[in-house]
Design an enzyme around this catalytic site. Structure first.
Site, PDB file in Angstrom:
ATOM      1  CE  LYS A 107      -4.019  -2.423   2.070  1.00  0.00           C
ATOM      2  NZ  LYS A 107      -4.071  -2.648   3.103  1.00  0.00           N
ATOM      3  CD  GLN A 162      -3.878  -4.260   6.301  1.00  0.00           C
ATOM      4  OE1 GLN A 162      -3.243  -3.681   6.002  1.00  0.00           O
ATOM      5  NE2 GLN A 162      -3.455  -5.546   5.909  1.00  0.00           N
ATOM      6  CG  ASP A 173     -10.054  -1.048   4.515  1.00  0.00           C
ATOM      7  OD1 ASP A 173      -9.307  -1.647   3.179  1.00  0.00           O
ATOM      8  OD2 ASP A 173      -9.635  -1.539   5.557  1.00  0.00           O
TER       9      ASP A 173
END
Ligand code: NDP
Length: 284
Positions: free
Chosen positions: A53, A97, A120
């Site tokens: 990322k 995460q 997300d």
């Protein structure tokens, strides 16, 4: 019949260039999109994902901040940090995460992120918006699959779409996206009876079950489009998907390889969400 390989590497690179352009435009307005990724603990797979990322953000000009918290951090500390980031106008996207250590409640953490910064697309407000056909952030992997289909010129409207897997991050949002594109959608899962009969109806078959090479040619209708979301590292250290590629490729009209299919799309769609969170006009 020649089977077409759906090239996620090429399509994700194309989207990254579009993101880069939009980041430039934003920078002309004095805005630098910023993504903050919080990682709790040192899960090695998570560290690889975070590194990917970062690389992609840096390539496109998105500011990337990696906040590492020790494994034993208590949940309230994490929630407080998320609340601070929600209030920080220089941060546009917040991503925690997953997986989190066992003492933490992933749902509570996901819900703490402001829906406007939830790049997300896991917050119930964003998941709900998707089902209502309203604007919002869409989970990156299924959003990436939709781009693969669209940019490969695959017609969805009116076609039989079967999604195998019903997770909140892949299967369910995938079904909602295909429905929004006017596909006729069936969702199959571990309790589905006669799975082969169901999958053999599919013009477009999306497989996201987390079982290496589970779906072979016997599950596929001649000429179907097959999208393999699965990703596994085999004993031979090679990557494979939920689909038995060698067998499936003989039966379908188009298929995503693993690696190089769905995988690279997830990060590309995350970048797109970050740019949108910063006010960029990028509507895929
Ligand atoms: P989950 O484990 O959360 O969900 C798996 C789903 O598959 C469940 O709905 C389950 O059914 C269903 N399932 C399991 N076994 C069978 C079976 N034998 N027949 C039919 N359905 C079955 O997985 P995810 O959705 O998170 O991920 C799926 C795969 O995609 C994994 O391989 C994962 O690594 C990969 N992945 C890849 C990403 C990428 O960027 N390429 C991103 C995210 C995931 P039930 O609900 O009944 O238990």
């Amino acid at each position: 019949m020649e089977t077409k390989l759906i090239d996620g590497k090429r399509i994700s690179a194309e989207i990254k260039e579009e993101v880069k352009e939009e980041v430039k435009k934003l920078s002309g307005k004095g805005i630098t999109p910023c993504l903050t990724v919080i990682q709790v603990g040192e899960d090695p797979a998570s560290s690889v994902y975070v590194r990917n990322k970062r690389k992609a953000c840096e390539y496109t000009g998105i500011r990337f901040v990696h906040e590492k918290l020790p494994k034993e951090t208590d949940q309230e500390t994490l929630l407080n940090r998320i609340r601070e980031l929600n209030e920080d106008s220089s941060v546009h996207g917040i991503l925690v995460q997953l997986p989190l250590p066992e003492h933490m409640d992933e749902q509570a953490v996901t819900r703490a992120i402001s829906p406007a910064k939830d790049v997300d697309g896991f917050h119930p407000v964003n998941a709900g918006s998707l089902f209502l056909g309203e604007k919002g952030f869409v989970s990156c992997t299924p959003a990436g699959v939709l781009q693969l289909l669209k940019r490969s010129g695959i017609e969805i409207a009116g076609r039989e779409c079967v999604v195998v897997g019903r997770s909140n991050i892949v299967g369910k949002p995938m079904a909602a996206l295909l429905l929004a594109e006017n596909g006729t959608v069936t969702v199959a899962h571990s309790r589905t009876q006669n799975l082969r009969e169901v999958t053999k109806r599919a013009d477009i078959l999306v497989v996201a079950i987390g079982r290496p090479r589970f779906v072979d040619d016997t599950y596929i209708k001649e000429g179907a489009v097959v999208i393999d979301v699965g990703i596994h590292r085999g004993e031979d250290n090679k990557l494979c998907g939920d689909v038995d590629f060698e067998k499936a490729v003989l039966k379908c009209s188009a298929i995503t390889p693993v690696p190089g299919g769905v995988g690279p799309m997830t990060v590309a769609m995350l970048l797109k969400n970050c740019v949108q969170a910063a006010g960029g006009e990028i509507d895929l």
